[in-house]
Design a protein around this motif. Structure first.
Motif, PDB file in Angstrom:
ATOM      1  N   SER A  32       0.848  -1.195   0.000  1.00  0.00           N
ATOM      2  CA  SER A  32       0.000   0.000   0.000  1.00  0.00           C
ATOM      3  C   SER A  32       0.884   1.246   0.000  1.00  0.00           C
ATOM      4  O   SER A  32       2.108   1.159   0.169  1.00  0.00           O
ATOM      5  CB  SER A  32      -0.916   0.009   1.225  1.00  0.00           C
ATOM      6  OG  SER A  32      -0.170   0.285   2.401  1.00  0.00           O
ATOM      7  N   GLY A 181     -15.242  -3.452  11.980  1.00  0.00           N
ATOM      8  CA  GLY A 181     -15.324  -4.161  10.720  1.00  0.00           C
ATOM      9  C   GLY A 181     -15.559  -5.631  11.009  1.00  0.00           C
ATOM     10  O   GLY A 181     -14.759  -6.260  11.708  1.00  0.00           O
ATOM     11  N   GLN A 183     -14.960  -8.635  10.266  1.00  0.00           N
ATOM     12  CA  GLN A 183     -14.106  -9.653   9.664  1.00  0.00           C
ATOM     13  C   GLN A 183     -13.441 -10.448  10.782  1.00  0.00           C
ATOM     14  O   GLN A 183     -13.230  -9.921  11.878  1.00  0.00           O
ATOM     15  CB  GLN A 183     -13.052  -9.015   8.751  1.00  0.00           C
ATOM     16  CG  GLN A 183     -13.645  -8.293   7.548  1.00  0.00           C
ATOM     17  CD  GLN A 183     -12.604  -7.556   6.729  1.00  0.00           C
ATOM     18  OE1 GLN A 183     -11.543  -7.197   7.219  1.00  0.00           O
ATOM     19  NE2 GLN A 183     -12.911  -7.308   5.456  1.00  0.00           N
ATOM     20  N   GLN A 186     -10.625  -8.833  12.751  1.00  0.00           N
ATOM     21  CA  GLN A 186     -11.014  -7.637  13.495  1.00  0.00           C
ATOM     22  C   GLN A 186     -11.820  -7.989  14.741  1.00  0.00           C
ATOM     23  O   GLN A 186     -11.664  -7.364  15.797  1.00  0.00           O
ATOM     24  CB  GLN A 186     -11.830  -6.707  12.592  1.00  0.00           C
ATOM     25  CG  GLN A 186     -11.046  -6.128  11.425  1.00  0.00           C
ATOM     26  CD  GLN A 186     -11.840  -5.078  10.673  1.00  0.00           C
ATOM     27  OE1 GLN A 186     -12.140  -4.016  11.204  1.00  0.00           O
ATOM     28  NE2 GLN A 186     -12.191  -5.379   9.431  1.00  0.00           N
ATOM     29  N   ARG A 242     -17.034  -5.492   6.574  1.00  0.00           N
ATOM     30  CA  ARG A 242     -16.440  -4.180   6.268  1.00  0.00           C
ATOM     31  C   ARG A 242     -14.938  -4.171   6.550  1.00  0.00           C
ATOM     32  O   ARG A 242     -14.483  -4.683   7.568  1.00  0.00           O
ATOM     33  CB  ARG A 242     -17.130  -3.091   7.101  1.00  0.00           C
ATOM     34  CG  ARG A 242     -16.728  -1.665   6.733  1.00  0.00           C
ATOM     35  CD  ARG A 242     -17.654  -0.656   7.391  1.00  0.00           C
ATOM     36  NE  ARG A 242     -17.672  -0.822   8.835  1.00  0.00           N
ATOM     37  CZ  ARG A 242     -18.732  -0.526   9.610  1.00  0.00           C
ATOM     38  NH1 ARG A 242     -19.847  -0.081   9.054  1.00  0.00           N
ATOM     39  NH2 ARG A 242     -18.666  -0.689  10.906  1.00  0.00           N
ATOM     40  N   ASN A 243     -14.177  -3.583   5.649  1.00  0.00           N
ATOM     41  CA  ASN A 243     -12.740  -3.476   5.820  1.00  0.00           C
ATOM     42  C   ASN A 243     -12.391  -2.550   6.976  1.00  0.00           C
ATOM     43  O   ASN A 243     -13.155  -1.629   7.302  1.00  0.00           O
ATOM     44  CB  ASN A 243     -12.070  -2.954   4.547  1.00  0.00           C
ATOM     45  CG  ASN A 243     -12.136  -3.948   3.408  1.00  0.00           C
ATOM     46  OD1 ASN A 243     -12.106  -5.155   3.624  1.00  0.00           O
ATOM     47  ND2 ASN A 243     -12.243  -3.443   2.188  1.00  0.00           N
ATOM     48  N   TRP A 244     -11.233  -2.765   7.562  1.00  0.00           N
ATOM     49  CA  TRP A 244     -10.833  -1.975   8.721  1.00  0.00           C
ATOM     50  C   TRP A 244     -10.659  -0.505   8.381  1.00  0.00           C
ATOM     51  O   TRP A 244     -11.034   0.374   9.170  1.00  0.00           O
ATOM     52  CB  TRP A 244      -9.546  -2.542   9.330  1.00  0.00           C
ATOM     53  CG  TRP A 244      -8.303  -2.252   8.515  1.00  0.00           C
ATOM     54  CD1 TRP A 244      -7.746  -3.045   7.560  1.00  0.00           C
ATOM     55  CD2 TRP A 244      -7.478  -1.077   8.588  1.00  0.00           C
ATOM     56  NE1 TRP A 244      -6.634  -2.451   7.024  1.00  0.00           N
ATOM     57  CE2 TRP A 244      -6.442  -1.247   7.643  1.00  0.00           C
ATOM     58  CE3 TRP A 244      -7.514   0.086   9.356  1.00  0.00           C
ATOM     59  CZ2 TRP A 244      -5.442  -0.291   7.441  1.00  0.00           C
ATOM     60  CZ3 TRP A 244      -6.520   1.034   9.159  1.00  0.00           C
ATOM     61  CH2 TRP A 244      -5.501   0.853   8.210  1.00  0.00           C
ATOM     62  N   ASN A 245     -10.097  -0.207   7.188  1.00  0.00           N
ATOM     63  CA  ASN A 245      -9.849   1.188   6.843  1.00  0.00           C
ATOM     64  C   ASN A 245     -11.147   1.929   6.539  1.00  0.00           C
ATOM     65  O   ASN A 245     -11.276   3.134   6.820  1.00  0.00           O
ATOM     66  CB  ASN A 245      -8.868   1.282   5.670  1.00  0.00           C
ATOM     67  CG  ASN A 245      -9.282   0.459   4.471  1.00  0.00           C
ATOM     68  OD1 ASN A 245      -9.743  -0.672   4.614  1.00  0.00           O
ATOM     69  ND2 ASN A 245      -9.126   1.016   3.286  1.00  0.00           N
ATOM     70  N   ASP A 246     -12.130   1.215   5.980  1.00  0.00           N
ATOM     71  CA  ASP A 246     -13.444   1.828   5.769  1.00  0.00           C
ATOM     72  C   ASP A 246     -14.113   2.109   7.112  1.00  0.00           C
ATOM     73  O   ASP A 246     -14.860   3.081   7.260  1.00  0.00           O
ATOM     74  CB  ASP A 246     -14.334   0.912   4.926  1.00  0.00           C
ATOM     75  CG  ASP A 246     -13.803   0.718   3.518  1.00  0.00           C
ATOM     76  OD1 ASP A 246     -13.206   1.678   2.977  1.00  0.00           O
ATOM     77  OD2 ASP A 246     -13.955  -0.380   2.970  1.00  0.00           O
ATOM     78  N   THR A 247     -13.846   1.248   8.073  1.00  0.00           N
ATOM     79  CA  THR A 247     -14.373   1.446   9.426  1.00  0.00           C
ATOM     80  C   THR A 247     -13.700   2.638  10.083  1.00  0.00           C
ATOM     81  O   THR A 247     -14.356   3.456  10.747  1.00  0.00           O
ATOM     82  CB  THR A 247     -14.157   0.175  10.265  1.00  0.00           C
ATOM     83  OG1 THR A 247     -14.746  -0.937   9.592  1.00  0.00           O
ATOM     84  CG2 THR A 247     -14.789   0.311  11.638  1.00  0.00           C
ATOM     85  N   GLU A 268      -4.394   6.214   8.292  1.00  0.00           N
ATOM     86  CA  GLU A 268      -5.637   6.677   7.683  1.00  0.00           C
ATOM     87  C   GLU A 268      -5.962   8.099   8.137  1.00  0.00           C
ATOM     88  O   GLU A 268      -6.385   8.940   7.335  1.00  0.00           O
ATOM     89  CB  GLU A 268      -6.781   5.729   8.048  1.00  0.00           C
ATOM     90  CG  GLU A 268      -6.580   4.302   7.571  1.00  0.00           C
ATOM     91  CD  GLU A 268      -6.460   4.200   6.062  1.00  0.00           C
ATOM     92  OE1 GLU A 268      -7.337   4.724   5.356  1.00  0.00           O
ATOM     93  OE2 GLU A 268      -5.464   3.610   5.598  1.00  0.00           O
TER      94      GLU A 268
END
Length: 408
Positions: A32, A181, A183, A186, A242-247, A268
């Motif tokens: 990334s 998130g 997942q 998480q 939900r992805n961690w970064n979206d969270t 982030e």
């Protein structure tokens, strides 16, 4: 005080050819934007010491680790390979697949400057087999300053009771109280955070280390599980998958109050031009004596008798742990320097908090992945997900699920 190489150690390292120009192929999964910038710091440090860095990036941690192992088995190993600070590479040590880096560890006084949980993870049968480059603490609390202010919350919670009171106020004010998130990893991270903050050090170590029936069925562990289950109503319906970064974006955009996530979340906030202490807050646990879960990243060094490659491996270790490299790398990675003997005043306030705690041995506990074999750790994560996502889950039923998962 930073201790340089002794003359004798410097001569010993030099005699191996470690300061000659060596090409080092390094396989990793840091692809990334922020991760790429961080790995470049390590590459630049190695090349500044006279080496040549050959980058081999493979997207995804499991993919990169598998590629590294396949290269070893196939007879064309890389110079170094990225792994997590865990038991992921202990089987490779047992199979004689890695070189030790004892000479560099001794020359740089690792026993004095590295946290004990990290030392326990990288030292196997009296030898050092991995070079740690950072400390990632997975259980940080990140919160929106605006959400706290609008909800009338003046102070960070210091106890589980205060945490629930804070979540209630956020909910009443119209915010998502707890951003999660949904997942597997998480959910496991949240459980480990509850275990460390509610259960305390001995229960944490016994539950994840001993994994015995008496511990798992104790009233203390039941309280941990009960607290974990009570958090479910504070998570929004958009959580699953939900992805961690979206969270994290929910906190960044002041839609959610709190997220429990590793210190990599800082990246982030930084990309969104948010400043710690001004736009968002961070605290590593509930109270001034909360436990600090020690995780992180390491590089391991595939077995080789090639003197040029052995020299390159030692030079890599030396360059990665230079004080200035540690500061620059960890500033970009969002983590804390693994060395406890360097000045971190140039780092953000969250990193400074973490670095200060790392000097207090009593507050440190190893990440769960350091305390059990990978297959058991996988069973634990599956159990956490089952407990969290099942309807009408009771504490008693959850305890039984955990007991079965943690059985060797």
């Amino acid at each position: 005080m930073i201790k340089p190489l002794t003359l004798a150690a410097a001569i010993a390292v030099a005699s191996t050819g470690a300061w000659a120009k060596q090409e080092a192929e390094v396989i990793h999964w840091w692809t990334s934007g922020g991760e790429s910038a961080a790995i470049k710091v390590l590459a630049d440090s190695y090349e500044a010491d006279g080496g040549t860095w050959k980058d081999s990036a493979v997207a995804g941690g499991s993919n990169a680790r598998s590629a590294a192992i396949n290269r070893m088995i196939g007879g064309s190993p890389t110079t170094a390979a990225l792994f997590n600070t865990s038991q992921q590479y202990h089987e490779m040590v047992a199979e004689g697949m890695l070189n030790n880096i004892d000479a560099v560890a001794a020359a740089n006084n690792w026993e004095e400057i590295l946290p004990r949980p990290t030392l326990d993870a990288i030292k196997v049968d009296g030898h050092y087999y991995a070079a740690p480059v950072n400390i990632h603490m997975p259980g940080w609390f990140w919160y929106s300053k605006e959400a706290f202010e609008k909800a009338g919350i003046d102070n960070e919670p210091n106890t589980p009771e205060e945490l629930f009171a804070t979540l209630d106020k956020l909910k009443e004010a119209g915010f998502i109280p707890l951003a999660l998130g949904g997942q597997n990893w998480q959910e496991n991270l949240l459980f480990a955070t509850v275990l460390s903050n509610v259960g305390g050090k001995q229960l944490y170590l016994d539950a994840l280390g001993k994994r015995d029936s008496e511990t798992i069925n104790s009233e203390e562990f039941k309280q941990v599980v009960d607290t974990f289950l009570k958090l479910k109503p504070y998570v929004d319906t958009g959580s699953p998958g939900r992805n961690w970064n979206d969270t994290t974006s929910l906190v960044i955009n002041d839609k959610a109050g709190i997220q429990v996530m590793g210190d990599w979340a800082k990246g982030e906030f930084t990309q969104a031009n948010k400043k710690p202490g001004q736009d968002y807050g961070c605290f590593p646990g509930l109270g001034d004596d909360s436990l600090y879960i020690v995780g992180g990243d390491v590089f391991v060094f595939p077995k080789t008798d090639d003197k040029q490659q052995v020299a390159a491996q030692q030079k890599l270790v030396q360059s990665m742990l230079k004080p200035e490299t540690q500061i620059e790398f960890n500033n970009l990675k969002g983590s804390v320097p693994v060395r406890t003997d360097i000045d971190v005043s140039s780092m953000d306030i969250c990193a400074q908090k973490g670095a200060e705690i790392l000097k207090v041995a009593e507050r440190q506990v190893p990440d769960g992945s350091m305390l059990m074999e990978e297959y058991i750790y996988g069973s634990l994560k599956d159990a956490v997900t089952e407990v969290w996502n099942s309807r009408d889950m009771t504490t008693a039923k959850a305890v039984k699920i955990f007991e079965n998962a943690l059985r060797d």
